[in-house]
Motif scaffolding. Structure first.
Motif: not given
Lengths: 201, 187
Positions: A44-48, A126-128, A191-193, A196-201
């Motif tokens: 995510d950081f690299l994509l930014r 994600l919202v921003l 946003i998709v990343l 996916v990273a928000l998923k709680k197990h």
């Protein structure tokens, strides 16, 4: 006495057995959910960083797309710049805002790398990101519509294509629009990343 | 021990039932999807049925204006139709989210599709907005004159149909936000 000693041994065995099992369980959960999330946030950081470059290139190319023709004509303007069309002005302002937002969101991305299990910074990002994606797509597609009109004109409304006179201007504005759409693709992946990273197990 | 554990279970159930539970989020999503569907389909229909014929002939200007004369408006109609079709089909998935409890993976799929549809809808709405702005004001530097001076009702209709599409954009953003909140909750 003997009974007490046997009961103490049983307790001792069960507690040591549980102590043996507990660290393995602890390692499995923290390694499993923290590890791949950390990888996602580094990506995510690299994509930014890549999206900052794309957005800044788009804004700068449009800003410096002035062209002056070396001859006079009676009917058409001999000078073209991004500020002749309000849509291109909106494009420059919007892409600068997008690039500025991305620079300001880098610390939040670093926070999510350092703390991979925290959800509040991820949700905020994600919202921003969604709001700025909408701004980016709006700027890119309105500039694309005007660019298409400048290239092809429209016979039904008698709008002449200006690209036949201003070749360099048209090339630079089209390049800026393409770079802006690349930034849109990066935002979608971001946003998709985050989702996916928000998923709680 | 047992009474303490029972108290903990009761308190956690109490927390689950008050405030924003996953079920309430899913119901709100379902309602927002229906509203967004109506907005986008009405935008598509309103833009798709605009045509105006002027009652007189002129030598230089066409006397009939349709949405298909401008490719950006055609793209607007197509994008709105596709997004409204997607919203109807995703109502089934949203209904499953109301009923089922473990919905993590399908919510991620819904976020991906929602973001793609948001991009398409925003692209259609803003390219049509750029063309409508040009039709209203024209441009002196490029000698593009404003067609709204001849085609008044055509211009009014195409401007009005943009509003429904932009409301659909805002609703899609809210839907993505709700899906993300529901994903990040533990229960």
């Amino acid at each position: 006495m003997k009974n007490e000693s046997t009961t103490i041994d049983v307790h001792g065995e069960s507690s040591s057995a549980m102590k043996g099992k507990a660290p393995l369980i602890g390692l499995a959960t923290s390694g499993g959910s923290g590890g791949y999330k950390r990888g996602l946030t580094i990506f995510d950081f690299l994509l930014r960083l890549a999206a900052i470059i794309a957005a800044a290139v788009a804004a700068a190319t449009m800003f410096t797309s002035d062209e002056t023709l070396p001859f006079f004509t009676q009917f058409l303007q001999f000078e073209a710049g991004y500020d002749d069309l309000p849509t291109f002005q909106f494009f420059v302002i919007a892409m600068s805002l997008v690039a500025g937002y991305l620079v300001l969101s880098l610390p939040f991305s670093v926070v999510t790398i350092v703390r991979p299990l925290a959800t509040a910074p991820r949700l905020l990002l994600l919202v921003l990101d969604t709001a700025v994606l909408v701004l980016n797509v709006a700027a890119a597609s309105s500039a694309a519509a005007i660019s298409y009109l400048a290239h092809s004109g429209n016979q039904n409304t008698n709008w002449l294509p200006i690209c036949q006179q201003f070749g360099d201007f048209c090339q630079k504005t089209s390049g800026a629009v393409v770079s802006s759409f690349i930034s849109v693709v990066f935002f979608t992946i971001l946003i998709v990343l985050s989702g996916v990273a928000l998923k709680k197990h | 021990m047992k009474s303490g554990q029972a108290e903990i279970v009761e308190i956690s159930k109490g927390i689950q039932k008050s405030g924003l539970t996953s079920r309430r989020i899913a119901i709100l999503e379902f309602i927002l999807r229906i509203v967004a569907f109506f907005n986008t389909i009405s935008s598509a229909i309103l833009m798709g049925t605009t045509n105006e014929t002027l009652p007189f002939f002129t030598q230089f200007i066409r006397f009939r204006a349709e949405y298909s004369d401008l490719p950006a408006l055609t793209f607007f109609v197509v994008a709105n139709a596709v997004v409204s079709g997607y919203l109807i089909l995703s109502l089934a998935l949203a209904f499953i989210h109301i009923v089922k409890s473990k919905t993590q993976n399908s919510r991620i799929l819904l976020i991906i599709l929602d973001v793609a549809m948001l991009g398409l809808l925003t692209a259609g709405a803003s390219s049509a907005a750029a063309i409508v702005y040009l039709a209203h004001n024209g441009n002196n530097k490029t000698n593009w004159f404003s067609i709204c001076q001849q085609f008044n009702s055509f211009c009014e209709r195409i401007s009005g149909s943009l509003i429904g599409s932009f409301i659909g954009v805002v609703l899609l953003i809210l839907l993505i936000l709700l899906s993300a909140i529901a994903l990040s909750r533990r229960h």
